[in-house]
Design a protein around this motif. Structure first.
Motif, short mmCIF file in Angstrom:
data_model
loop_
_atom_site.label_atom_id
_atom_site.label_comp_id
_atom_site.label_asym_id
_atom_site.label_seq_id
_atom_site.Cartn_x
_atom_site.Cartn_y
_atom_site.Cartn_z
N GLY A 54 0.80 -1.22 0.00
CA GLY A 54 0.00 0.00 0.00
C GLY A 54 0.83 1.27 0.00
N ARG A 55 2.07 1.16 0.51
CA ARG A 55 2.94 2.34 0.51
C ARG A 55 4.39 1.90 0.39
N LEU A 56 5.14 2.66 -0.41
CA LEU A 56 6.58 2.50 -0.55
C LEU A 56 7.22 3.85 -0.26
N SER A 57 8.08 3.93 0.75
CA SER A 57 8.71 5.19 1.10
C SER A 57 10.23 5.01 1.10
N TYR A 58 10.87 5.65 0.13
CA TYR A 58 12.32 5.51 -0.05
C TYR A 58 13.03 6.79 0.40
N ASP A 59 14.12 6.63 1.15
CA ASP A 59 15.03 7.73 1.46
C ASP A 59 16.32 7.49 0.71
N ILE A 60 16.75 8.47 -0.06
CA ILE A 60 17.95 8.37 -0.89
C ILE A 60 19.09 9.05 -0.14
N LEU A 112 -17.13 -0.66 -3.71
CA LEU A 112 -16.80 0.65 -3.17
C LEU A 112 -15.76 1.39 -4.01
N ALA A 113 -15.19 0.72 -4.99
CA ALA A 113 -14.04 1.28 -5.73
C ALA A 113 -14.43 2.52 -6.51
N GLY A 114 -13.52 3.50 -6.54
CA GLY A 114 -13.72 4.72 -7.31
C GLY A 114 -12.76 5.79 -6.87
N THR A 115 -12.54 6.80 -7.71
CA THR A 115 -11.67 7.92 -7.38
C THR A 115 -12.13 9.16 -8.15
N PRO A 116 -12.01 10.36 -7.54
CA PRO A 116 -12.31 11.59 -8.28
C PRO A 116 -11.15 12.05 -9.16
N LEU A 117 -10.00 11.37 -9.09
CA LEU A 117 -8.85 11.78 -9.88
C LEU A 117 -9.13 11.54 -11.36
N PRO A 118 -8.91 12.54 -12.22
CA PRO A 118 -9.21 12.38 -13.64
C PRO A 118 -8.17 11.51 -14.34
N ARG A 119 -8.62 10.81 -15.37
CA ARG A 119 -7.72 10.03 -16.22
C ARG A 119 -6.95 10.95 -17.16
N ILE A 120 -5.77 10.51 -17.53
CA ILE A 120 -5.04 11.18 -18.61
C ILE A 120 -5.34 10.45 -19.92
N HIS A 206 1.93 6.19 -2.55
CA HIS A 206 0.76 5.57 -1.92
C HIS A 206 -0.10 4.98 -3.02
N LEU A 207 -0.46 3.71 -2.88
CA LEU A 207 -1.19 2.99 -3.92
C LEU A 207 -2.59 2.62 -3.45
N PHE A 208 -3.57 2.78 -4.34
CA PHE A 208 -4.89 2.20 -4.09
C PHE A 208 -5.27 1.24 -5.23
N GLY A 209 -4.34 1.03 -6.14
CA GLY A 209 -4.49 0.06 -7.22
C GLY A 209 -3.13 -0.52 -7.56
N THR A 210 -3.11 -1.43 -8.53
CA THR A 210 -1.87 -2.11 -8.90
C THR A 210 -1.60 -1.91 -10.38
N PRO A 211 -0.39 -1.50 -10.75
CA PRO A 211 -0.07 -1.39 -12.18
C PRO A 211 -0.07 -2.77 -12.83
N ARG A 212 -0.68 -2.88 -14.02
CA ARG A 212 -0.78 -4.17 -14.68
C ARG A 212 -0.29 -4.13 -16.12
N SER A 213 -0.38 -2.98 -16.78
CA SER A 213 -0.03 -2.90 -18.20
C SER A 213 1.45 -2.57 -18.36
N ILE A 244 -4.13 5.05 -10.06
CA ILE A 244 -3.92 3.96 -9.10
C ILE A 244 -3.12 4.39 -7.88
N GLY A 245 -2.63 5.65 -7.82
CA GLY A 245 -1.83 6.07 -6.68
C GLY A 245 -1.21 7.43 -6.91
N VAL A 246 -0.44 7.88 -5.93
CA VAL A 246 0.23 9.18 -6.01
C VAL A 246 1.67 9.05 -5.55
#
Length: 269
Positions: A54-60, A112-120, A206-213, A244-246
């Protein structure tokens, strides 16, 4: 050729395709972030096989030379529904990148799935763009880009690579995608890298979906403050699923001295 090959259980050899943009003698950090994600996923096998990240947080913490390096993974918090795992890369015992990943037990929330974020727009509706016209290094040559630039510091685009993340070892679609996350900081540049350097010192997704393509979509905004701080913000897209995330990346912005041409920076640590 893959970006990395495994020497042993915890040591990896980078290929020349990992070559970075700010310093040609160092790795672009993007593939290394994908490798860390793969190691976290591999570590959960047999313990939490069905968990999702659900979350990946990297410190470089510093630069990573194009030389063999070591990796470590350990479980910070075990749980039946939530786990926290930490992974790190080091070079000659010097920590370079640290990752803390939250893994969550999935539930059926289709209703329940959905998001107000617009598609590109989809990738085929955007024009191919040659990133090597702006950025140096071998890694960027391995990336296909389709982009619709709107303004300095603002762009929507899709990325893909045909290179394997790790030689002779299968990796998940998420780990492959994670190997592209860091490219966001250069695809919507506010200024040319000949005018300023602006490496990111972290990256959190932060992810609420999974990349597949194969194509991974980005809707990116880059902001510079007046005090040397910057922020690159991105909404991630899957070609079929949409947003799917930010991603957030904190930047250290440094004007290039007049007459300076060599885009080599010191460690952000």
């Amino acid at each position: 050729m893959a970006y990395f090959s495994r020497i042993d259980d915890r040591t990896f050899q980078p290929s020349l395709w990992t070559g970075g943009a700010w310093n040609l003698r160092e790795q672009h950090i993007a593939p290394a972030l994908g490798l860390l994600t793969h190691l976290v996923e591999h570590d959960r096998i047999g313990r939490a096989d069905d968990f999702v990240i659900g979350r990946l947080s990297y410190d470089i913490l510093g630069p990573l030379p194009i030389e063999p390096f070591e990796a470590d993974v350990h479980l910070v918090r075990a749980g039946r529904t939530v786990e926290l795992t930490e992974a790190s890369l080091s070079h000659h015992q010097r920590p370079v990148v640290r990752l803390r990943a939250w893994l969550l037990k999935p539930h059926d929330t289709q209703s329940l799935a959905g998001t107000p974020l617009p598609r590109i727009a989809p990738p085929l509706d955007m024009q191919p763009w040659d990133a090597t016209s702006v950025w140096r290094g071998e890694f960027i040559k391995t990336i296909s880009v389709r982009r619709a630039e709107e303004a300095p510091g603002r762009a929507a685009y899709w990325l893909r690579t045909d290179e394997a993340l790790l030689d002779d070892e299968p990796v998940s679609p998420l780990a492959r995608a994670a190997g592209l996350f860091d490219v966001a900081n250069g695809m919507a540049a506010r200024v040319s890298p000949t005018e300023a350097t602006y490496p990111n010192v972290d990256l959190t997704v932060h992810l609420f979906g999974t990349p597949r393509s194969d194509w991974l979509g980005f809707d990116t905004s880059a902001s510079f403050g007046s005090n040397g701080l910057g922020l690159t913000s991105t909404v991630l897209h899957d070609e079929s699923e949409g947003p799917i995330g930010v991603i957030g990346q904190a930047l250290t912005v440094r004007p290039v001295a007049r007459g300076g041409v060599e885009r080599t920076i010191e460690s952000p640590s």
